[in-house]
Design an enzyme around this catalytic site. Structure first.
Site, PDB file in Angstrom:
ATOM      1  N   HIS A  97     -17.438  66.957   8.225  1.00  8.35           N
ATOM      2  CA  HIS A  97     -16.379  67.359   9.137  1.00  8.35           C
ATOM      3  C   HIS A  97     -16.907  67.283  10.569  1.00  8.35           C
ATOM      4  O   HIS A  97     -18.127  67.259  10.790  1.00  8.35           O
ATOM      5  CB  HIS A  97     -15.912  68.773   8.809  1.00  8.35           C
ATOM      6  CG  HIS A  97     -15.077  68.838   7.567  1.00  8.35           C
ATOM      7  ND1 HIS A  97     -15.112  69.896   6.700  1.00  8.35           N
ATOM      8  CD2 HIS A  97     -14.187  67.956   7.051  1.00  8.35           C
ATOM      9  CE1 HIS A  97     -14.277  69.668   5.713  1.00  8.35           C
ATOM     10  NE2 HIS A  97     -13.707  68.501   5.894  1.00  8.35           N
ATOM     11  N   LYS A 132     -21.023  66.843  11.882  1.00 11.21           N
ATOM     12  CA  LYS A 132     -21.534  65.475  11.985  1.00 11.21           C
ATOM     13  C   LYS A 132     -22.954  65.430  12.548  1.00 11.21           C
ATOM     14  O   LYS A 132     -23.793  64.685  12.045  1.00 11.21           O
ATOM     15  CB  LYS A 132     -20.594  64.606  12.813  1.00 11.21           C
ATOM     16  CG  LYS A 132     -19.298  64.274  12.079  1.00 11.21           C
ATOM     17  CD  LYS A 132     -18.467  63.301  12.847  1.00 11.21           C
ATOM     18  CE  LYS A 132     -17.067  63.130  12.311  1.00 11.21           C
ATOM     19  NZ  LYS A 132     -16.872  63.153  10.894  1.00 11.21           N
ATOM     20  N   THR A 147     -17.460  58.055   5.383  1.00  9.25           N
ATOM     21  CA  THR A 147     -16.175  57.954   6.052  1.00  9.25           C
ATOM     22  C   THR A 147     -16.423  57.468   7.481  1.00  9.25           C
ATOM     23  O   THR A 147     -17.547  57.519   7.974  1.00  9.25           O
ATOM     24  CB  THR A 147     -15.453  59.314   6.015  1.00  9.25           C
ATOM     25  OG1 THR A 147     -16.342  60.326   6.469  1.00  9.25           O
ATOM     26  CG2 THR A 147     -14.976  59.642   4.604  1.00  9.25           C
ATOM     27  N   GLY A 148     -15.383  56.985   8.128  1.00  4.64           N
ATOM     28  CA  GLY A 148     -15.425  56.256   9.394  1.00  4.64           C
ATOM     29  C   GLY A 148     -16.414  56.651  10.460  1.00  4.64           C
ATOM     30  O   GLY A 148     -17.448  56.020  10.656  1.00  4.64           O
ATOM     31  N   THR A 149     -16.116  57.706  11.209  1.00  2.00           N
ATOM     32  CA  THR A 149     -16.958  58.096  12.336  1.00  2.00           C
ATOM     33  C   THR A 149     -18.335  58.550  11.871  1.00  2.00           C
ATOM     34  O   THR A 149     -19.344  58.233  12.499  1.00  2.00           O
ATOM     35  CB  THR A 149     -16.286  59.227  13.139  1.00  2.00           C
ATOM     36  OG1 THR A 149     -14.974  58.793  13.512  1.00  2.00           O
ATOM     37  CG2 THR A 149     -17.067  59.562  14.393  1.00  2.00           C
ATOM     38  N   THR A 150     -18.382  59.266  10.764  1.00  6.48           N
ATOM     39  CA  THR A 150     -19.662  59.728  10.235  1.00  6.48           C
ATOM     40  C   THR A 150     -20.562  58.526   9.933  1.00  6.48           C
ATOM     41  O   THR A 150     -21.729  58.498  10.315  1.00  6.48           O
ATOM     42  CB  THR A 150     -19.452  60.566   8.959  1.00  6.48           C
ATOM     43  OG1 THR A 150     -18.600  61.675   9.270  1.00  6.48           O
ATOM     44  CG2 THR A 150     -20.764  61.065   8.403  1.00  6.48           C
ATOM     45  N   SER A 161     -11.605  56.913   8.207  1.00  5.57           N
ATOM     46  CA  SER A 161     -11.954  58.305   8.473  1.00  5.57           C
ATOM     47  C   SER A 161     -11.297  59.169   7.395  1.00  5.57           C
ATOM     48  O   SER A 161     -10.331  58.738   6.746  1.00  5.57           O
ATOM     49  CB  SER A 161     -11.494  58.723   9.867  1.00  5.57           C
ATOM     50  OG  SER A 161     -10.097  58.823   9.907  1.00  5.57           O
ATOM     51  N   GLY A 162     -11.819  60.375   7.220  1.00  2.07           N
ATOM     52  CA  GLY A 162     -11.300  61.254   6.167  1.00  2.07           C
ATOM     53  C   GLY A 162      -9.790  61.449   6.213  1.00  2.07           C
ATOM     54  O   GLY A 162      -9.095  61.207   5.225  1.00  2.07           O
ATOM     55  N   ASP A 203     -11.620  59.930   2.438  1.00  2.82           N
ATOM     56  CA  ASP A 203     -11.959  60.815   1.325  1.00  2.82           C
ATOM     57  C   ASP A 203     -11.380  60.266   0.023  1.00  2.82           C
ATOM     58  O   ASP A 203     -12.025  60.303  -1.025  1.00  2.82           O
ATOM     59  CB  ASP A 203     -11.428  62.231   1.557  1.00  2.82           C
ATOM     60  CG  ASP A 203     -12.041  62.907   2.768  1.00  2.82           C
ATOM     61  OD1 ASP A 203     -13.205  62.604   3.102  1.00  2.82           O
ATOM     62  OD2 ASP A 203     -11.357  63.747   3.378  1.00  2.82           O
ATOM     63  N   ASP A 259     -17.026  72.044   6.935  1.00  6.03           N
ATOM     64  CA  ASP A 259     -16.905  73.108   7.921  1.00  6.03           C
ATOM     65  C   ASP A 259     -15.929  74.141   7.354  1.00  6.03           C
ATOM     66  O   ASP A 259     -14.718  73.967   7.437  1.00  6.03           O
ATOM     67  CB  ASP A 259     -16.387  72.553   9.246  1.00  6.03           C
ATOM     68  CG  ASP A 259     -16.164  73.626  10.297  1.00  6.03           C
ATOM     69  OD1 ASP A 259     -16.505  74.804  10.028  1.00  6.03           O
ATOM     70  OD2 ASP A 259     -15.642  73.301  11.368  1.00  6.03           O
ATOM     71  N   HIS A 261      -6.371  67.503   6.228  1.00  2.81           N
ATOM     72  CA  HIS A 261      -6.370  66.760   4.965  1.00  2.81           C
ATOM     73  C   HIS A 261      -7.051  67.554   3.851  1.00  2.81           C
ATOM     74  O   HIS A 261      -7.661  66.994   2.961  1.00  2.81           O
ATOM     75  CB  HIS A 261      -7.019  65.391   5.159  1.00  2.81           C
ATOM     76  CG  HIS A 261      -8.445  65.444   5.625  1.00  2.81           C
ATOM     77  ND1 HIS A 261      -8.818  65.943   6.841  1.00  2.81           N
ATOM     78  CD2 HIS A 261      -9.590  65.068   5.017  1.00  2.81           C
ATOM     79  CE1 HIS A 261     -10.133  65.887   6.963  1.00  2.81           C
ATOM     80  NE2 HIS A 261     -10.622  65.361   5.866  1.00  2.81           N
ATOM     81  N   ASP A 304      -6.887  66.433   0.217  1.00  5.40           N
ATOM     82  CA  ASP A 304      -7.774  65.310  -0.117  1.00  5.40           C
ATOM     83  C   ASP A 304      -9.188  65.808  -0.394  1.00  5.40           C
ATOM     84  O   ASP A 304      -9.872  65.309  -1.290  1.00  5.40           O
ATOM     85  CB  ASP A 304      -7.821  64.285   1.020  1.00  5.40           C
ATOM     86  CG  ASP A 304      -6.476  63.655   1.307  1.00  5.40           C
ATOM     87  OD1 ASP A 304      -5.622  63.652   0.406  1.00  5.40           O
ATOM     88  OD2 ASP A 304      -6.278  63.176   2.433  1.00  5.40           O
ATOM     89  N   ARG A 309     -12.852  68.191  -6.771  1.00  6.67           N
ATOM     90  CA  ARG A 309     -12.415  68.254  -8.169  1.00  6.67           C
ATOM     91  C   ARG A 309     -12.902  67.036  -8.945  1.00  6.67           C
ATOM     92  O   ARG A 309     -13.408  67.156 -10.061  1.00  6.67           O
ATOM     93  CB  ARG A 309     -10.886  68.343  -8.231  1.00  6.67           C
ATOM     94  CG  ARG A 309     -10.348  68.438  -9.638  1.00  6.67           C
ATOM     95  CD  ARG A 309      -8.800  68.461  -9.620  1.00  6.67           C
ATOM     96  NE  ARG A 309      -8.307  68.012 -10.877  1.00  6.67           N
ATOM     97  CZ  ARG A 309      -8.187  66.754 -11.272  1.00  6.67           C
ATOM     98  NH1 ARG A 309      -8.532  65.771 -10.457  1.00  6.67           N
ATOM     99  NH2 ARG A 309      -7.726  66.435 -12.446  1.00  6.67           N
TER     100      ARG A 309
END
Length: 137
Positions: free
Chosen positions: A8, A12, A34-37, A54-55, A60, A80, A87, A90, A96
């Site tokens: 989150h 990051k 995911t994108g930015t990470t 991105s998430g 996700d 976080d 989201h 997601d 899960r």
């Protein structure tokens, strides 16, 4: 091993520092983020990372699809817990799926360190054996 790295926004920096600290353990594996990470990990560590959306835009869910196909071996997700996420359904679905498919999941620095050390010692090799994959995956 195929390893997902997710964080989150407020986590990051922590995940980038984590990836830098454990670069030698992570480097031989296939990394997904995911994108930015993913971009930050690539830029700041030099690790090769396959980037998804991105998430909030479906990243996700893309990682979740790999888990559902039993094509992901571990997930490191620096969540976080103090900030509402748009989201959240997601995120809940991703967690899960890790439970359904017995995918090791670390959601904070402490559990991520345990997971990465186990990875470094070869303690996740059961993923290759159970799924009939070559250990060079």
């Amino acid at each position: 091993m195929k390893i997902a790295l997710i964080a989150h926004d407020k986590k990051k920096d922590d995940l980038v520092r984590f990836a830098l600290a454990y670069k030698l353990i992570l480097d031989p594996h296939e990394l997904f983020a995911t994108g930015t990470t993913g971009k930050r990990i690539i830029d700041e560590t030099g690790l090769q990372v396959h980037r998804f959306q991105s998430g909030p835009l479906g990243g996700d869910q893309q990682i979740g699809a790999m888990i559902a196909e039993n094509d992901m071996d571990a997930v490191i997700f620096f969540r976080d817990p103090l900030t509402a996420q748009p989201h959240e359904p997601d995120i809940t679905a991703l967690i899960r799926l890790c439970d359904v498919y017995d995918i090791p999941l670390a959601t904070n620095m402490g559990s991520a360190e345990l997971l990465v050390h186990a990875l470094g010692r070869g303690e996740l090799d059961w993923r290759d054996i159970v799924h009939g994959r070559n250990n060079n995956t």
